[in-house]
Design a protein around this motif. Structure first.
Motif, PDB file in Angstrom:
ATOM      1  N   GLN A  90       0.790  -1.234   0.000  1.00 45.99           N
ATOM      2  CA  GLN A  90       0.000   0.000   0.000  1.00 45.99           C
ATOM      3  C   GLN A  90       0.824   1.287   0.000  1.00 45.99           C
ATOM      4  O   GLN A  90       0.294   2.343  -0.322  1.00 45.99           O
ATOM      5  CB  GLN A  90      -0.940   0.011   1.212  1.00 45.99           C
ATOM      6  CG  GLN A  90      -1.906  -1.157   1.242  1.00 45.99           C
ATOM      7  CD  GLN A  90      -2.837  -1.156   0.045  1.00 45.99           C
ATOM      8  OE1 GLN A  90      -3.406  -0.133  -0.323  1.00 45.99           O
ATOM      9  NE2 GLN A  90      -2.993  -2.318  -0.577  1.00 45.99           N
ATOM     10  N   LEU A  91       2.101   1.206   0.384  1.00 48.35           N
ATOM     11  CA  LEU A  91       2.918   2.419   0.488  1.00 48.35           C
ATOM     12  C   LEU A  91       4.270   2.307  -0.236  1.00 48.35           C
ATOM     13  O   LEU A  91       5.264   2.868   0.222  1.00 48.35           O
ATOM     14  CB  LEU A  91       3.166   2.740   1.974  1.00 48.35           C
ATOM     15  CG  LEU A  91       1.928   2.952   2.830  1.00 48.35           C
ATOM     16  CD1 LEU A  91       2.278   2.964   4.309  1.00 48.35           C
ATOM     17  CD2 LEU A  91       1.215   4.232   2.428  1.00 48.35           C
ATOM     18  N   PRO A  92       4.324   1.620  -1.370  1.00 55.38           N
ATOM     19  CA  PRO A  92       5.629   1.376  -2.002  1.00 55.38           C
ATOM     20  C   PRO A  92       6.327   2.637  -2.505  1.00 55.38           C
ATOM     21  O   PRO A  92       7.549   2.657  -2.609  1.00 55.38           O
ATOM     22  CB  PRO A  92       5.290   0.446  -3.167  1.00 55.38           C
ATOM     23  CG  PRO A  92       3.885   0.813  -3.531  1.00 55.38           C
ATOM     24  CD  PRO A  92       3.225   1.116  -2.195  1.00 55.38           C
ATOM     25  N   ASN A  93       5.570   3.669  -2.803  1.00 50.92           N
ATOM     26  CA  ASN A  93       6.178   4.900  -3.309  1.00 50.92           C
ATOM     27  C   ASN A  93       6.510   5.898  -2.209  1.00 50.92           C
ATOM     28  O   ASN A  93       7.252   6.844  -2.449  1.00 50.92           O
ATOM     29  CB  ASN A  93       5.258   5.559  -4.339  1.00 50.92           C
ATOM     30  CG  ASN A  93       5.036   4.661  -5.539  1.00 50.92           C
ATOM     31  OD1 ASN A  93       5.977   4.110  -6.096  1.00 50.92           O
ATOM     32  ND2 ASN A  93       3.788   4.482  -5.914  1.00 50.92           N
ATOM     33  N   LEU A  94       5.962   5.701  -1.025  1.00 53.26           N
ATOM     34  CA  LEU A  94       6.201   6.632   0.074  1.00 53.26           C
ATOM     35  C   LEU A  94       7.194   6.107   1.104  1.00 53.26           C
ATOM     36  O   LEU A  94       7.774   6.881   1.854  1.00 53.26           O
ATOM     37  CB  LEU A  94       4.880   6.982   0.771  1.00 53.26           C
ATOM     38  CG  LEU A  94       3.859   7.727  -0.089  1.00 53.26           C
ATOM     39  CD1 LEU A  94       2.570   7.955   0.681  1.00 53.26           C
ATOM     40  CD2 LEU A  94       4.424   9.048  -0.580  1.00 53.26           C
ATOM     41  N   VAL A  95       7.384   4.790   1.136  1.00 54.53           N
ATOM     42  CA  VAL A  95       8.373   4.187   2.045  1.00 54.53           C
ATOM     43  C   VAL A  95       9.476   3.600   1.182  1.00 54.53           C
ATOM     44  O   VAL A  95       9.269   2.617   0.473  1.00 54.53           O
ATOM     45  CB  VAL A  95       7.738   3.090   2.930  1.00 54.53           C
ATOM     46  CG1 VAL A  95       8.804   2.419   3.784  1.00 54.53           C
ATOM     47  CG2 VAL A  95       6.643   3.676   3.805  1.00 54.53           C
ATOM     48  N   GLY A 107       0.904   9.830   9.523  1.00 52.29           N
ATOM     49  CA  GLY A 107       1.149  11.260   9.730  1.00 52.29           C
ATOM     50  C   GLY A 107       2.498  11.695   9.199  1.00 52.29           C
ATOM     51  O   GLY A 107       2.613  12.738   8.542  1.00 52.29           O
ATOM     52  N   ARG A 108       3.523  10.914   9.471  1.00 56.45           N
ATOM     53  CA  ARG A 108       4.869  11.249   8.980  1.00 56.45           C
ATOM     54  C   ARG A 108       4.919  11.267   7.456  1.00 56.45           C
ATOM     55  O   ARG A 108       5.488  12.183   6.855  1.00 56.45           O
ATOM     56  CB  ARG A 108       5.887  10.223   9.474  1.00 56.45           C
ATOM     57  CG  ARG A 108       6.201  10.304  10.932  1.00 56.45           C
ATOM     58  CD  ARG A 108       7.251   9.261  11.269  1.00 56.45           C
ATOM     59  NE  ARG A 108       7.210   8.905  12.670  1.00 56.45           N
ATOM     60  CZ  ARG A 108       7.854   7.872  13.193  1.00 56.45           C
ATOM     61  NH1 ARG A 108       8.556   7.067  12.421  1.00 56.45           N
ATOM     62  NH2 ARG A 108       7.763   7.624  14.475  1.00 56.45           N
ATOM     63  N   LEU A 109       4.318  10.245   6.847  1.00 56.64           N
ATOM     64  CA  LEU A 109       4.340  10.167   5.384  1.00 56.64           C
ATOM     65  C   LEU A 109       3.538  11.301   4.753  1.00 56.64           C
ATOM     66  O   LEU A 109       3.962  11.879   3.753  1.00 56.64           O
ATOM     67  CB  LEU A 109       3.813   8.811   4.916  1.00 56.64           C
ATOM     68  CG  LEU A 109       4.670   7.603   5.282  1.00 56.64           C
ATOM     69  CD1 LEU A 109       3.968   6.312   4.913  1.00 56.64           C
ATOM     70  CD2 LEU A 109       6.040   7.682   4.649  1.00 56.64           C
ATOM     71  N   ALA A 110       2.396  11.625   5.339  1.00 56.96           N
ATOM     72  CA  ALA A 110       1.581  12.731   4.825  1.00 56.96           C
ATOM     73  C   ALA A 110       2.339  14.047   4.959  1.00 56.96           C
ATOM     74  O   ALA A 110       2.303  14.895   4.053  1.00 56.96           O
ATOM     75  CB  ALA A 110       0.245  12.791   5.547  1.00 56.96           C
ATOM     76  N   ASN A 111       3.031  14.217   6.068  1.00 61.24           N
ATOM     77  CA  ASN A 111       3.816  15.413   6.319  1.00 61.24           C
ATOM     78  C   ASN A 111       4.917  15.562   5.265  1.00 61.24           C
ATOM     79  O   ASN A 111       5.099  16.642   4.688  1.00 61.24           O
ATOM     80  CB  ASN A 111       4.414  15.346   7.723  1.00 61.24           C
ATOM     81  CG  ASN A 111       4.983  16.666   8.170  1.00 61.24           C
ATOM     82  OD1 ASN A 111       4.314  17.687   8.106  1.00 61.24           O
ATOM     83  ND2 ASN A 111       6.209  16.641   8.634  1.00 61.24           N
ATOM     84  N   GLN A 112       5.631  14.481   4.997  1.00 67.16           N
ATOM     85  CA  GLN A 112       6.693  14.504   3.990  1.00 67.16           C
ATOM     86  C   GLN A 112       6.128  14.726   2.585  1.00 67.16           C
ATOM     87  O   GLN A 112       6.639  15.527   1.816  1.00 67.16           O
ATOM     88  CB  GLN A 112       7.480  13.200   4.024  1.00 67.16           C
ATOM     89  CG  GLN A 112       8.315  13.015   5.248  1.00 67.16           C
ATOM     90  CD  GLN A 112       8.904  11.617   5.354  1.00 67.16           C
ATOM     91  OE1 GLN A 112       8.658  10.754   4.500  1.00 67.16           O
ATOM     92  NE2 GLN A 112       9.668  11.375   6.394  1.00 67.16           N
ATOM     93  N   HIS A 113       5.054  13.990   2.282  1.00 69.28           N
ATOM     94  CA  HIS A 113       4.442  14.082   0.961  1.00 69.28           C
ATOM     95  C   HIS A 113       3.912  15.498   0.682  1.00 69.28           C
ATOM     96  O   HIS A 113       4.012  15.995  -0.438  1.00 69.28           O
ATOM     97  CB  HIS A 113       3.311  13.059   0.839  1.00 69.28           C
ATOM     98  CG  HIS A 113       2.658  13.038  -0.493  1.00 69.28           C
ATOM     99  ND1 HIS A 113       3.276  12.557  -1.621  1.00 69.28           N
ATOM    100  CD2 HIS A 113       1.427  13.456  -0.895  1.00 69.28           C
ATOM    101  CE1 HIS A 113       2.459  12.675  -2.652  1.00 69.28           C
ATOM    102  NE2 HIS A 113       1.334  13.202  -2.246  1.00 69.28           N
TER     103      HIS A 113
END
Length: 87
Positions: free
Chosen positions: A37-42, A76-82
């Motif tokens: 579900q998060l291959p592009n964000l992690v 939250g961390r991923l949304a913040n970075q994105h």
């Protein structure tokens, strides 16, 4: 936003429920969720060391599993970075 929250909750429960309990993610369930579900964000989501590091930073009670609130910290961390916040 309500729809997005619904998706997050349902995906968490779907992955958490694969070993019986839909309340927590085991390390394996977490790895499957992140890789799928998060291959592009992690970065390097398939790397066990990356998953171990993420688990250790998120697992506040050190029980080897992630509750939804612990998992939510990653969201939250991923949304913040994105979103480019906090730079």
């Amino acid at each position: 936003m309500e729809a997005a929250i619904g998706v997050l909750v349902s995906q968490f429960k779907a992955y958490a429920g694969s070993d019986g309990s839909s309340d927590t993610l085991s390390r394996g369930e977490f790895q499957k969720l992140v890789a799928s579900q998060l291959p592009n964000l992690v970065k390097d989501a398939g790397d066990p060391a990356v998953i171990d590091h993420l688990m250790s930073t998120l697992d506040e009670n050190c029980d080897g599993e992630l509750t939804f609130l612990e998992f939510w910290q990653l969201v939250g961390r991923l949304a913040n970075q994105h979103g480019g916040f906090g730079k």
